[in-house]
Design a protein around this motif. Structure first.
Motif, mmCIF file in Angstrom:
data_model
loop_
_atom_site.group_PDB
_atom_site.id
_atom_site.type_symbol
_atom_site.label_atom_id
_atom_site.label_comp_id
_atom_site.label_asym_id
_atom_site.label_seq_id
_atom_site.Cartn_x
_atom_site.Cartn_y
_atom_site.Cartn_z
ATOM 1 N N PHE A 80 0.839 -1.203 0.000
ATOM 2 C CA PHE A 80 0.000 0.000 0.000
ATOM 3 C C PHE A 80 0.875 1.255 0.000
ATOM 4 C CE2 PHE A 80 -2.540 3.383 1.726
ATOM 5 C CZ PHE A 80 -3.801 3.171 1.187
ATOM 6 N N LYS A 81 1.897 1.258 0.857
ATOM 7 C CA LYS A 81 2.788 2.410 0.947
ATOM 8 C C LYS A 81 3.506 2.655 -0.378
ATOM 9 C CE LYS A 81 6.710 4.142 3.693
ATOM 10 N NZ LYS A 81 7.695 4.252 2.598
ATOM 11 N N GLU A 84 1.164 4.145 -2.997
ATOM 12 C CA GLU A 84 0.903 5.558 -2.727
ATOM 13 C C GLU A 84 2.026 6.424 -3.294
ATOM 14 O OE1 GLU A 84 -2.247 6.708 -0.023
ATOM 15 O OE2 GLU A 84 -2.221 5.965 -2.082
ATOM 16 N N GLU A 85 3.236 5.890 -3.345
ATOM 17 C CA GLU A 85 4.378 6.633 -3.876
ATOM 18 C C GLU A 85 4.445 6.581 -5.396
ATOM 19 O OE1 GLU A 85 7.672 4.701 -2.076
ATOM 20 O OE2 GLU A 85 7.330 5.522 -0.068
ATOM 21 N N ARG A 158 -8.538 4.112 -6.404
ATOM 22 C CA ARG A 158 -8.213 4.526 -5.037
ATOM 23 C C ARG A 158 -9.419 5.215 -4.419
ATOM 24 N NH1 ARG A 158 -6.615 8.389 -1.426
ATOM 25 N NH2 ARG A 158 -4.879 7.810 -0.028
ATOM 26 N N LYS A 160 -10.625 7.237 -1.166
ATOM 27 C CA LYS A 160 -10.022 7.983 -0.048
ATOM 28 C C LYS A 160 -10.649 7.611 1.286
ATOM 29 C CE LYS A 160 -12.904 12.192 -0.205
ATOM 30 N NZ LYS A 160 -13.929 11.615 -1.115
ATOM 31 N N ILE A 247 -7.019 0.869 -1.823
ATOM 32 C CA ILE A 247 -6.577 0.767 -3.207
ATOM 33 C C ILE A 247 -6.974 -0.603 -3.731
ATOM 34 C CG2 ILE A 247 -4.618 0.731 -4.783
ATOM 35 C CD1 ILE A 247 -3.148 2.591 -2.873
#
Length: 260
Positions: A80-81, A84-85, A158, A160, A247
């Motif tokens: 997930f991290k 996000e990048e 995605r 939020k 996501i």
């Protein structure tokens, strides 16, 4: 699919974030020395997955699903991290839709990635594939290793929070390989996912068929096998109590000879 029309400029696939070294693969790579199609045929003939994990079979009239936890919490948190990048979502006019002549924002963020030259068309809108990021490629390889199925395109959504949603639709576009499942990987907040039979929709439905509701967990994999998308619509409804993001990656196989 959802009935909307997208208008706007070409999307950039470039992420301005600093480049990082590729993340190591989640599991050992699949042996690709043999022919992939032969391996898939063998797996299909045996009725078994390539890399068995605890699967839950979910069936109804015309509905064929397989559900499992593919990634541990630690792996899923890391994925997930990284997404996000890395993922670049559509913005500006491309992130809006025309519904009944009015302009609306899509109630989530979207991005498309895949093999070079691929486009995915739905509701008369063609979306070009950005090149695979290292993390998307690693997730795809893990799905392929587990299922024995190959995929050349992914739609990234995605959400939020629980206000972001997706309306009822079927993934039944003509360029999709009708023999291939759609593999849905969920990361982040767990959300309800609802299937409704095409004959049991609306006030004037012809039949009484109960909907099927699943909770898609962090790190889970859902296979929507044929003929599911012929008979069943699916949606991700609003859940106001959900405050965290999610996501979702839906891996697909697009047939090049059907692209016009």
């Amino acid at each position: 699919m959802e009935k909307f029309v997208v208008k706007g400029q070409k999307r950039s696939c470039i992420n301005d974030a600093p480049k990082r070294s590729p993340w190591k693969r989640i599991k050992p790579e699949r042996d690709t020395s043999g022919d992939l199609e032969e391996e898939e045929d063998e797996a299909a003939a045996s009725g078994e997955f390539s890399d068995p994990i605890p699967w839950q079979k979910i069936e109804a009239e015309g509905l064929d699903l397989d559900y499992a936890l593919l990634f541990s919490k630690e792996e899923a948190d890391h994925l997930f991290k990284k997404l996000e990048e890395e993922v670049v979502y559509a913005s500006g006019e491309e992130s809006k839709v025309h519904v009944f002549g009015k302009l609306h924002n899509i109630p989530r963020k979207q991005a498309t990635y895949g093999d070079a030259g691929l486009t995915y068309t739905y509701s008369g809108v063609a979306r070009s594939a950005c090149p695979w990021t290292s993390t998307l490629e690693n997730i795809r390889n893990a799905v392929t290793k587990t299922t024995g199925q190959s995929f050349n395109f992914v739609l990234v959504n995605r959400y939020k929070d629980g206000q972001d949603h997706m309306g009822e639709h079927r993934d039944d576009e003509r360029e999709l390989d009708p023999r291939s499942p759609i593999a849905s990987v969920s990361l982040g907040a767990a959300r309800d996912f609802i299937f409704r039979h095409r004959d049991a929709r609306g006030k004037q439905s012809r039949r009484q068929i109960e909907p099927v509701k699943l909770e898609l967990a962090h790190g889970s994999l859902l296979l929507m096998n044929p003929p599911t998308n012929t008979f069943w619509y699916h949606s991700l409804p609003v859940r106001k109590k959900i405050l965290l993001p999610r996501i979702n990656l839906t891996f697909r196989r697009i047939l090049l000879d059907r692209k016009k």
